[in-house]
Structure formats: structure tokens, C-alpha cells
Design an enzyme around this catalytic site. Structure first.
Site, short mmCIF file in Angstrom:
data_model
loop_
_atom_site.label_atom_id
_atom_site.label_comp_id
_atom_site.label_asym_id
_atom_site.label_seq_id
_atom_site.Cartn_x
_atom_site.Cartn_y
_atom_site.Cartn_z
N ASP A 1 -16.69 5.44 -2.84
CA ASP A 1 -16.02 4.27 -2.28
C ASP A 1 -15.41 4.63 -0.93
O ASP A 1 -14.23 4.47 -0.71
CB ASP A 1 -14.97 3.73 -3.26
CG ASP A 1 -14.55 2.30 -2.93
OD1 ASP A 1 -15.23 1.67 -2.10
OD2 ASP A 1 -13.56 1.82 -3.49
N GLY B 1 -5.65 0.14 -4.83
CA GLY B 1 -6.89 0.90 -4.67
C GLY B 1 -7.74 0.78 -5.90
O GLY B 1 -7.42 0.03 -6.82
N GLY C 1 -6.19 0.98 -9.60
CA GLY C 1 -4.76 0.89 -9.81
C GLY C 1 -3.97 0.50 -8.58
O GLY C 1 -4.49 0.40 -7.48
#
Ligand SMILES: *[C@@H]1O[C@H](CO)[C@@H](O)[C@H](O)[C@H]1NC(C)=O
Ligand SMILES: *[C@@H]1O[C@H](CO)[C@@H](O)[C@H](O)[C@H]1NC(C)=O
Ligand SMILES: *[C@@H]1O[C@H](CO)[C@@H](O)[C@H](O)[C@H]1NC(C)=O
Length: 803
Positions: free
Chosen positions: A636, A525, A528
Site C-alpha cells: 500500500d 491508515g 486502524g
């Protein structure tokens, strides 16, 4: 492992106690409740409220009324919020003379109702949360509803004698700075009352009551909230909650950040949601950042406080103390005027604390007035008045400072030249503060006179029993107590509750063990890699290891306390985090069905599920944007970030990462690099426009269109020869189909995902597509807000699928 054994023993112990003790809602005259006996508790006959000693810190307790249906007990009232009592030897007793008394270890009276009555009284916890002292005839002698702390419940009137005072912070229950009260002119107001200053900040001090529809003549001074969500005040002020007229549990709370909020209890998730709040601009609250600071509100960063140049923060954990000068106070003395200059702060305002307002003809004249006042003037606010005259506000304090882009005044801060010419950066600190808090230990030890009970208590404590566990068990106690009436609940569920209530800090070693050395990667994601792991209490977790350890520990912890407090059924539950050296990890609940992206092209989602995903995602985002104390943008939103639980209910993941991964100077809302994911990004990112909550609305619209059509925005993009704005391909394709179709059935058939094989509700598809198309308007102002989207969709939700 030892801990687990301990948990289980305690569980069994509590289970035993709770089943062998029948709860009552009444305390009779001559009896007491002891702080030491967890069975000493009053429970209202409906089982929803309890009155007992509530732990507020290490060995510190307050006698409290709590609402116990929520995941964590919600404190509604406290007898002794400012003077907690010892965890040993404290009692609440109803004396024979009719006085209800709270005594500390050693017998000191810490609080009492100061009542007396010739015949017998009893104390009763009613089904509305009111703790009342009654005669045998049922006459009320005293009631907690007449001395509220920070919370008003439905049917509890707010009157001239009854005001609400916020707590000091989300975790410190003692009296804070903000007060809702009826003023002498019969108007309902909000007051900031600090240790040295006080001022009214709502209604805005420059507004006359009459101009905002408030009456100053009705001496009744009463306001009342009903359980449908309508609040009415005798001065004409009134509001309705967003869920009006739903009949749910509600509470109106004077929050510690100075805002007044109405919370509704959501039965499904057992949590509270904000369904109304008074102030939309959090920086208009007085005193919030303390002296010598600036408050800034930004939709991406939320609210933050800065020290003015030349000042440093007094206590990073308590911004109400503000900032102190980094230069000696003698620098402002009358004979050092030549070594002083002014720093220009654009679009800023300091409210109040004027020495006087003088009409001047130039800035120089204004600044000279300030210099002549020596240490009594810290700066000036300079404002154009009319033809060639200006108003010069000589400021005795730099207080209530805030960034106000629309304000036409300017601030000139007086500073020693040496500081003016230095290039120190201003420190930014996020001040977000969501309703439920982390627990900070409060040290409070008593030495009971003549006895060494405290010591033995501590020794007992020292046997591997942290405060944390203690409070967790305390919470579980409430839960067990309630559920002891429902024998069907299993120990497993109770254990789950224990874990759910604790937002914890993990060690790196623990998480390494949990993930077997970061072996099973389940996703990549923003920022990370995500690993699957099993925690020591057997909970399956998704553990995200952040790439960039750019944030210093204190900042990271501040963000964690925010993110950890977010709580919504459509947001992924965060269980904890780890910060150790360079390591930054986040621990979430693991979602067995993976993400929406994983499911969209596998036929796992029928129409009903898709529609529910759309509604749930909208609700989760709406909570992030508006219903929490501050705005958080996701930035996002995409199918990979919408996870599905075992019932395919959506939970938005990866929120708050925009804050964790990007911390630029001074909360600038123009991001230095484009973020988000191609195909889902709003045009604002591309054209470098202001980033607001509407970027999430846009991405959400694309996700919905993808769910309906079964076509990825990327796929369409590559099918057509790209020219113009790329990410609009899917949108223009759908708009075209609608435009050229003769009936709605016709366009729906053209765009709908063929894998649904015709099983869908036409009117739901139509509603969803129309809402989604509004969401993806190029002009952000034409897009609805997330809560409007949720509302529009919810009205279509409960239709059954015609099969
Ligand atoms: C004053 O307020 C009370 C309570 O809201 C209301 O019932 C009453 O009608 C008001 N009186 C006047 C004169 O408006
Ligand atoms: C404001 O105070 C300054 C300094 O005491 C004084 O010189 C000035 O005349 C005052 N202005 C007014 C309008 O009173
Ligand atoms: C809570 O606030 C009060 C009042 O400001 C203060 O005296 C006390 O130390 C605080 N407690 C904690 C744990 O910070």
C-alpha cells in the site's frame, strides 16, 4: 514515575563513573576485569570497539568484543558463548604465567587461551576489533581473530583452522547449527550440523565444484574480506558487496538462519545494512524447519514453516525442533500396513535421508516398497525418470522439506487412514528473523560455593530492577563510555538513545493514558486509526489501534518481533506494541511534518526535497524487499504512507501490515481481496496475477509521477472520461506529453508541478520521470527492482540546484 527517577539517577551515576575513569585498550599481566564493575572495559584507541562482559541473559554474561558505534552494541566475538558466567564474582584475568583466563563465581575456569610465556605479556584491543595477547616486543601469542564465533571482520582471514559457526538464534548467542568452513577438498562450504544429522547445503550438494568455478586443488584454504567489500577465497569463490568499493565498517556473519550475509555500517543511522547475502532462496537452508515439516517462501508472507498433516509443532518458539506425529508410532509397525495410506504433496521436495532409490514402473509399486519397510519409511518421493519408469526415493525421514514450484518430483507422505480422512488444517508459522533481536531472559543462576552472594545480588535486583532495564542501562553504559570523549553530547541525547534501544511491550492502560483516552486522532491508515500520544518518558508517539483483533496473541507477537527488528533510516521507527485481550496497538515515532500527502499540495516541498523523498522512499522499500532477511511487501505505497521527519527525510510507514492484517491459509500469494489504494494499485491486483515485490514498485512509480507533476492520480482520472484501465490515466497523460514534445525541456515544462515555479533541475526531473515510467510498466517483469531504482536515482542525487 519511580522508574524515571531511577533512570536519571543511574544516568548521573554512569556519567560520573564514565568521566572519572579513563578508558584503556590494554590489560597488563596480573590484572583482571570484573563482571561487576562496568568500568572494567577495554576500549580500542579509536573508540569503536570494546571488550567487556556482555549480558546474554538474566545473570548470564559472556566476555565479548563489540562494535560500539552502532545504536546497539554489535557483538563480534565471544570467549565463552556456550558457557555464560555469573553476573557476580566472575573475572577475566591475565595471569602472571601468560594465560588469559575467564573464571566464574567460585573460581571455576570457564575458558582460557591456554597460553604461557616466560616474560611479560599484555592484552590489547586493536583498532580493527582484534583482541591480541602480545609480548613486550609486539609478537602475537594469541588473538581473537584466530577463534571467531559467527563473525569475520575485514583483514581477518578465514582458514582451515578458522570457521564461522552461527549462533542459535538472533537472541541466543550459543553455538548454533550452521557453519562456514573449508572442507577436506579445499572448497568453501556451508554445513548444517544438527544434533543428530548434518549435511552440506552450499554449494548445492548435487553440483560439482568444477561446474561452478570452484577449484579443489588450492590447498592454501584462505579467504579474506577487505574493507571495500571484496571477498576472495582460495577455491575461486568471490563476491563484491552492493556498495563496493566504499570504505566502511563491514562484517561477514554466519547468521542463525543459515544464510551468510555481509553487513555495512551506515554512519548516518548508526545501523547495519545487508549489502550482500549468499542464498536467495531461504528454504534451501537445511534443517531450518526441523523434521516433519515444510518450508515455504513467499514474497508476501516471507519464509514460513508448516507441520505436515498428522504432525504438530514441538516448540513454536524453536522451529528447528520441527514437528512430532499426532499418532502413535505403533501405527507404522509391520502388521498395520492395511490401515495406512499416502497423502499426495505436489511440487514438494525432501532433500536427503533416502533408504535407497529404486527404479519402479508405478506409484503403487513405490508405495508398496515403503509399506514393506514398516516404520523405517515415512513416505516416498516419486519422480518420472524416462519412458514408463520412475525413480522411487524411499524416505527414512521427512527432513529439509520445501515447496518448490519448479520441481518435477512429488511426495507421498505415509499416514494412518484415520488421519488421512480427517480434515485438520495445517498450522502455519512465520519464521522471519531479522538481524537484531528482542531480548529474551535466559535463566542462569549460580550458587557460589560457601557464599550467598547470588542471593544478595538477587535481592538487590528485586528492588524494582528488571532485566530489561538492566540491559538497557548496560547498553547506555557503552554509549556513555564512548561519548564521554565528546562532552558536547547532552544528557537529553543520551536519554533518547536509551529509549531508542528498547522495543517494548506497553500495557493498554499506559497507551490509554498516553493518548488521553484516544482523543487526538491524527490519521486513518490501513487497519486502524492513528492517535497522537505522549509516552511516560515524554516521547511523542503515533499510536495505531488495529481494528481487527483476528490474530491470536502468539502470532501477533511473532510478527511484532519481526517488524520491531526492521531498522532503516527510511522506515518509520517502531517503539513497541500492546497486545492485551482484544486490543492490538502499535507504537511508532511521531513525525511532525506528517505525510507526503499532507505536504505535496502546500508548497512545502521544493524540488530538492522532492527528489530526496523519492530516493529515500526507494531505499526504504528496497530494504523491505531485499535487504532484510526476508521479503516483506508493503502493498500500500502511497503519499499517505510516506512520512516526513523534521528535515523532510522520508520514512515509509505501515509496512508489515499486510502480514498483520491478512493471514490466509498456507501463504497463498493470491490474496482473497484486493488491497492497496485505487490510483496506486498495480494491474496484477486487478487481473488477479501473482503478487510480487513489483506491486510496490508500481505504486512507487505512481507516487513519483504525482510528486513531479503535482497531480493526483485520482484527479487525472476524473478529468478524463474513464475508459480502459483507469489507473493508467496519469501515466498515459505523461507518456503522451513526452511523445509529442520536441525537446525534453518542452515536455518537462508541460508536466512539472506549476507550484515549483520553474525551480528544478532538468536532468533530475528527466531521470526521475524515466525511472518512474519504468516502474509503472504493465508487465511486472519489465519493472526494475526497488534497489535498482534506488541505485539509478542515487547517481543523480548530489547535483546542486541551479538557482
Ligand atoms: C591459491 O590461493 C591463493 C590465495 O587465494 C592464491 O594466492 C594462489 O595464487 C592460489 N594458487 C593457485 C595455484 O591458484
Ligand atoms: C531398496 O530397498 C528395498 C527395501 O529394502 C528393496 O526391496 C529394494 O530392492 C532396494 N532397491 C535397491 C535398488 O537396492
Ligand atoms: C540457547 O541455546 C542453547 C543450545 O541450544 C540452549 O541450551 C539454551 O537453553 C538456549 N538459551 C535460551 C535462553 O533459550
Amino acid at each position: 514515575m519511580q522508574c524515571r527517577a531511577m533512570h536519571i539517577t543511574i544516568f548521573l551515576l554512569l556519567l560520573f563513573i564514565s568521566t572519572s575513569f579513563a578508558a584503556t585498550d590494554t590489560l597488563s599481566e596480573g590484572s583482571s576485569l570484573s563482571v561487576e564493575k562496568q568500568s572494567d572495559i577495554l576500549v580500542s584507541s579509536n573508540g569503536d570497539f570494546s571488550a567487556s562482559f556482555f549480558q546474554v541473559g538474566e545473570n548470564a554474561f559472556c566476555f565479548s568484543v563489540c562494535f560500539t558505534r552502532s545504536k546497539r552494541p554489535t557483538v563480534l566475538w565471544m570467549a565463552n558463548r556456550d558457557e555464560p558466567v555469573n553476573g557476580k564474582g566472575s573475572f577475566l584475568s591475565l595471569w602472571k604465567d601468560g594465560n588469559l583466563v575467564l573464571t566464574d563465581a567460585g573460581g571455576t575456569v570457564m575458558w582460557s587461551t591456554a597460553t604461557s610465556f616466560p616474560s611479560e605479556l599484555h592484552l590489547k584491543l586493536r583498532n580493527n576489533g582484534n583482541l591480541v595477547l602480545l609480548t613486550s616486543q609486539g609478537t602475537i601469542i594469541w588473538q581473537s581473530f584466530e577463534s571467531p564465533t559467527d563473525t569475520l571482520l575485514p583483514t581477518q582471514p578465514l582458514t582451515e583452522q578458522v570457521s564461522l559457526v552461527s549462533s542459535r538464534s538472533a537472541t541466543n548467542h550459543s553455538s548454533g547449527f550452521y557453519k562456514l568452513y573449508f572442507d577436506n577438498d579445499n572448497v568453501l562450504r556451508l554445513l548444517y550440523k544438527g544434533t543428530t544429522f548434518s549435511s552440506v547445503y552450499w554449494p548445492a550438494p548435487w553440483q560439482l565444484p568444477i561446474d561452478i568455478g570452484r577449484s579443489t586443488y588450492n590447498v592454501t584454504k584462505t579467504a579474506l574480506l577487505d574493507s571495500f567489500g571484496l571477498f576472495t577465497s582460495s577455491d575461486g569463490f568471490q563476491f563484491r558487496s552492493t556498495d563496493y568499493p566504499k570504505k566502511v565498517y563491514r562484517r561477514l556473519k554466519m547468521d542463525s538462519d543459515g544464510n551468510l550475509r555481509l553487513y555495512s555500517f551506515i554512519e548516518e543511522s548508526k545501523t547495519w545494512e545487508v549489502t550482500w547475502q549468499l542464498l536467495s532462496q531461504p528454504c534451501t537452508v537445511h534443517g531450518i524447519c526441523g523434521p516433519n515439516s515444510m518450508c515455504n517462501h513467499d514474497p508476501v508472507i516471507g519464509r514460513s514453516c508448516f507441520c505436515l498433516k498428522g504432525f504438530k509443532v514441538k516448540d513454536p518458539n524453536d522451529w528447528t525442533l520441527g514437528c512430532e506425529p499426532e499418532f502413535p508410532s505403533s501405527d507404522f509397525s509391520c502388521n498395520s500396513a492395511e490401515s495406512l495410506g499416502f497423502l499426495h504433496l505436489r511440487t514438494s521436495e525432501w532433500y536427503g535421508y533416502d533408504w535407497n532409490v529404486t527404479r519402479v514402473s508405478s506409484l503403487k509399486e513405490c508405495q508398496n516398497l515403503c509399506l514393506a519397510l514398516c516404520d523405517k519409511c515415512v513416505g516416498v518421493q516419486f519422480k518420472f525418470n524416462e519412458v514408463s519408469t520412475y525413480n522411487c526415493f524411499l524416505k527414512t525421514m521427512a527432513f529439509n522439506g520445501r515447496d518448490t514450484p519448479n520441481f518435477d518430483g512429488e511426495i507421498y507422505l505415509k499416514l494412518p487412514n484415520a488421519i488421512l480422512s480427517s480434515s485438520t488444517k495445517t498450522l502455519k508459522h512465520s519464521l522471519m528473523n531479522c538481524p537484531v533481536g528482542l531480548s529474551h531472559p535466559l535463566k542462569r543462576f549460580y550458587q557460589a560455593p560457601g557464599k550467598n552472594s547470588t542471593l544478595s545480588f538477587l535481592v538487590w535486583f528485586a528492588c524494582g530492577f528488571g532485566l530489561f532495564e538492566f540491559s538497557a542501562i548496560f547498553l547506555v553504559w557503552f554509549f556513555l563510555f564512548r561519548t564521554s570523549k565528546h562532552p558536547a553530547d547532552t544528557l537529553d541525547q543520551q536519554r533518547h538513545l536509551l529509549s531508542a534501544t528498547v522495543f517494548q511491550r506497553f500495557t493498554y492502560a499506559e497507551l490509554k493514558t498516553a493518548t488521553k483516552g484516544f482523543k487526538e486522532e491524527v490519521g486513518q491508515g490501513a487497519g486502524g486509526v492513528v492517535y497522537k500520544g505522549t509516552l511516560h518518558d515524554n516521547r511523542v508517539a503515533a499510536i495505531k489501534r488495529l481494528n481487527e483483533a483476528t490474530q491470536v496473541e502468539a502470532e501477533f507477537l511473532a510478527e511484532m518481533s519481526t517488524i520491531g527488528m526492521l531498522n532503516h533510516m527510511n522506515l518509520i521507527d517502531m517503539w513497541g506494541y500492546c497486545v492485551e485481550g482484544k486490543h492490538r496497538l502499535l507504537v511508532y515515532e511521531y513525525m511532525e511534518h506528517g505525510s507526503l500527502a499532507d505536504n505535496l499540495f502546500t508548497n512545502a516541498l521544493d524540488w530538492k526535497k522532492r527528489f530526496n523523498v523519492a530516493v529515500g522512499t526507494a531505499k526504504g522499500l528496497a530494504y523491505l524487499h531485499e535487504e532484510c532477511l526476508e521479503w516483506i511487501l508493503h502493498c500500500d505505497v502511497k503519499p499517505q504512507n510516506i512520512l516526513l521527519d523534521s528535515d523532510f527525510h522520508p520514512k515509509v510507514a505501515d509496512f508489515g501490515l499486510s502480514k498483520l492484517l491478512n493471514r490466509d491459509e498456507r501463504g497463498n500469494s493470491s490474496f482473497s481481496r484486493i488491497r492497496g489504494t485505487r490510483g496506486y494499485m498495480a494491474p496484477e491486483w486487478v487481473y488477479n496475477l501473482r503478487i510480487t515485490a513489483k506491486v510496490d514498485v508500481y505504486s512507487y512509480g505512481i507516487v513519483v509521477l504525482e510528486m513531479v507533476s503535482g497531480r493526483s492520480p485520482m484527479e487525472i482520472q476524473s478529468l478524463e472520461n474513464s475508459r480502459g484501465i483507469e489507473q493508467h490515466r496519469l501515466v498515459t497523460w505523461i507518456r503522451d506529453k513526452i511523445k509529442h514534445a520536441t525537446t525534453r525541456e518542452f515536455w518537462i515544462e508541460e508536466i512539472i508541478d506549476p507550484s515549483l515555479e520553474g525551480n528544478y533541475d532538468v536532468s533530475q526531473v528527466e531521470a526521475l520521470v524515466k525511472v518512474a515510467l519504468q516502474c509503472v510498466k504493465d508487465d511486472m517483469n519489465e519493472r526494475p527492482s526497488m534497489s535498482q531504482v534506488a541505485e539509478m536515482l542515487q547517481s543523480h542525487q548530489h547535483k546542486l540546484l541551479p538557482l
